[in-house]
Design an enzyme around this catalytic site. Structure first.
Site, PDB file in Angstrom:
ATOM      1  N   GLU A  87       6.870 -11.004  -6.434  1.00  0.00           N
ATOM      2  CA  GLU A  87       7.395 -11.316  -7.758  1.00  0.00           C
ATOM      3  C   GLU A  87       8.380 -12.474  -7.633  1.00  0.00           C
ATOM      4  O   GLU A  87       9.472 -12.321  -7.090  1.00  0.00           O
ATOM      5  CB  GLU A  87       8.106 -10.105  -8.367  1.00  0.00           C
ATOM      6  CG  GLU A  87       8.593 -10.383  -9.790  1.00  0.00           C
ATOM      7  CD  GLU A  87       9.593  -9.376 -10.296  1.00  0.00           C
ATOM      8  OE1 GLU A  87       9.617  -9.153 -11.516  1.00  0.00           O
ATOM      9  OE2 GLU A  87      10.362  -8.818  -9.486  1.00  0.00           O
TER      10      GLU A  87
ATOM     11  N   ASP B 152       9.160  -6.746  -5.076  1.00  0.00           N
ATOM     12  CA  ASP B 152      10.024  -6.952  -6.228  1.00  0.00           C
ATOM     13  C   ASP B 152      11.125  -7.975  -5.939  1.00  0.00           C
ATOM     14  O   ASP B 152      11.719  -7.975  -4.860  1.00  0.00           O
ATOM     15  CB  ASP B 152      10.643  -5.597  -6.591  1.00  0.00           C
ATOM     16  CG  ASP B 152      11.498  -5.628  -7.836  1.00  0.00           C
ATOM     17  OD1 ASP B 152      10.959  -5.964  -8.900  1.00  0.00           O
ATOM     18  OD2 ASP B 152      12.694  -5.296  -7.749  1.00  0.00           O
TER      19      ASP B 152
END
Length: 564
Positions: free
Chosen positions: A296, A232
């Protein structure tokens, strides 16, 4: 290495296709074969299936639906965060990186999910949230009181000064969730950095001991059987140590608008790439390159490409950020071209059109493009990513003001999966679900679409089945016919297939001399007006915003392409 050739032939009668040719690397360093051939299926666990009637999806609910997931043909299941958390940011504020939130289940449940997925030939990914923890993590409490190694596990900075006795933040950095990126702590008498919510303090990756702690998090789950991670918000891992004010972008001077700042000190720092390289080297050394990370990264193409490493790659979000509802076929071809041309030698592409942070494809692009977008990412060369429910054409749910849970507006795309037309769409037997379902669950659901011979689900499955039989291309050609039609060819051992999409809001007629003489329809979007096996003679007539996959013998199509 990717080599680009461009041809554009124009006659007085019509514009012939512009041909973009990509030569893709056939050997991809240490990238596992299963990553290159798989489809990654993202599950948002709280919204997938509730096994105990409390209104929240859980791990047991996922286990119960493994036969359905297997039936899709996907190869990797990716779970959004299931860690222990106060749930102030839907699980992205983690209080224990090595345990499971009780509402989801237990570590034993996770182990069972991994084992049963592996038995069915599927890998399992989890979310890894390396940028920050919850402010309720024991590390943060220890850091506030300057106890032990955790003293410097977070980014602490002295106030810039004081005004009327009140501390002034160190600089003008702003949070992704709004307001200052700094929060003053009365215990430590310093500010801590939070690139997201103030309840999500940023970890300090300039501290080697913290880096080792996060490696241990990866090891813990790898040793449990996890095959990889989606990492993330990696561009935020390290910040510039000078803590200077970020400059304003030209023509934008609002000090409260994060979009006005040029994030040269808070994103994509050289040290961020170094941290990821350490993770990469650990996977190579300790796990013999059998694990994989996907990152990401929302950034410009030149910055995204720098994140490619041997055991990790950045998500390709450009079909979300650069391809819009009103984009042309030429613009679609450019998005594909620019990305494939930029991939480093020996690396592998991937394609994303939706996730838990983005409006669903049917809402963002229009319901008439649901099939076409699914077919597109499944047939482009590389790893495809599908967000739960996209295979049945789910759209964003309507969330009333009194039902809103997410402070930054991501509830609509996170509504529960629609399994059937019974109570709560078959998601839960409880009286209330954590988020309301889309009111169209009575007609858009897995059971109804499974029973229909022509549905979003049937198109998805058939396309994925075709994908498994396709060869990895040594070259790949994206063609445009006029402004609104794009097409490309993929080969199996014995046959060739053309994917053709009409992005116009009007019908388009494409001569078969452009695509292939008398091809046969193999797959058609619901709105294409064709059925499997239809023969196309002189013209392919595509209704607005529809697509087909055409089948023809290899030799015929190769001959036509050589003569184009």
């Amino acid at each position: 290495m990717v080599i680009l050739e461009t041809e554009c032939q124009i006659s007085a009668a019509m514009m012939l296709p512009a041909v973009l040719v990509f030569l893709l690397a056939t050997s991809a360093l240490g990238i596992p074969d299963w990553w290159k051939t798989s489809v990654l299926y993202q599950i948002y666990p709280r919204s997938y299936s509730d096994s105990d009637g409390d209104g929240n999806g859980d791990i047991r609910g996922i286990i119960n639906h493994l036969p359905y997931i297997k039936s899709l043909g996907v190869g990797v299941v990716w779970l959004s965060p299931i860690y222990s958390s106060p749930w102030q940011d839907m699980g992205y504020d983690i209080s224990n990186f090595k345990d499971v939130h009780p509402k989801y289940g237990t570590l034993d449940d996770v182990k069972e999910l991994i084992d049963k997925s592996h038995q069915q030939g599927m890998k399992v990914f989890m979310d890894f949230v390396p940028n920050h923890s919850s402010d309720q993590h024991p590390w943060f409490n220890a850091s506030r009181y300057s106890v032990g190694d955790a003293k410097d596990y977070y980014v602490w900075v002295n106030p810039k000064g004081y005004l009327g006795g009140k501390p002034i933040p160190p600089n003008n950095w702003l949070s992704n969730f709004g307001g200052s990126a700094w929060e003053y702590d009365e215990v430590r008498k310093q500010y801590y950095l939070h690139e997201f919510g103030p309840y999500q303090p940023d970890l300090n990756y300039r501290n080697p001991k913290l880096v080792e702690q996060m490696k241990d998090v990866l090891r813990f789950w790898f040793n449990l059987g996890i095959d990889g991670f989606r990492c993330d918000t990696v561009p935020h891992l390290v910040e510039d140590s000078s803590f200077k004010d970020e400059p304003f972008l030209p023509g934008c001077t609002d000090p409260n608008n994060r979009g006005c700042l040029d994030h040269i000190y808070t994103e994509n720092q050289p040290e961020t790439y170094d941290v990821l390289k350490q993770f990469d080297e650990m996977i190579q050394k300790e796990y013999n390159s059998t694990r994989y990370l996907v990152l990401e990264v929302y950034a410009s193409l030149d910055k995204v490409i720098k994140y490619y490493q041997q055991q990790s790659s950045p998500f390709n979000f450009f079909l979300i950020t650069d391809f819009k509802r009103d984009s042309t076929a030429v613009e679609l071809a450019k998005v594909v071209h620019d990305y494939l041309q930029s991939i480093p030698s020996g690396m592998w592409p991937n394609w994303v059109v939706g996730n838990h942070d983005q409006s669903r494809v049917g809402t963002r692009m229009g319901e008439d493009l649901i099939d076409s977008m699914n077919m597109l990412i499944l047939l482009l060369p590389g790893t495809a990513v599908t967000f739960q429910g996209e295979e049945i054409g789910m759209t964003d749910a309507y969330i009333r003001k009194d039902q809103v849970l997410d402070s930054v507006g991501r509830d609509p795309q996170r509504s529960p999966v629609q399994w059937d037309s019974t109570k709560n769409g078959g998601f839960s037997t409880g009286d209330k679900t954590w988020l309301p379902l889309n009111s169209n669950y009575w007609r858009v659901n897995v059971k109804a679409e499974t029973a229909k011979p022509k549905s979003h689900l049937s198109v998805y499955k058939k396309t994925l089945e075709l994908r498994r039989n396709l060869k990895n291309p040594t070259d790949f050609k994206v063609n445009t016919y006029g402004k609104w039609v794009a097409y490309f060819k993929r080969d199996s051992e014995t046959e060739s297939y053309f994917y053709v999409i009409n992005l116009n809001d009007r019908e388009e007629m494409i001569p078969t001399s452009v695509i292939g003489a008398s091809p046969t329809v193999y797959i058609a979007s619901e709105n294409a007006g064709y059925s499997e096996g239809n023969k196309i003679s002189e013209y392919l007539v595509l209704p607005p915003r529809s697509s087909v996959v055409l089948l023809a013998p290899n030799k015929m199509l190769n001959k036509l392409l050589r003569s184009a």
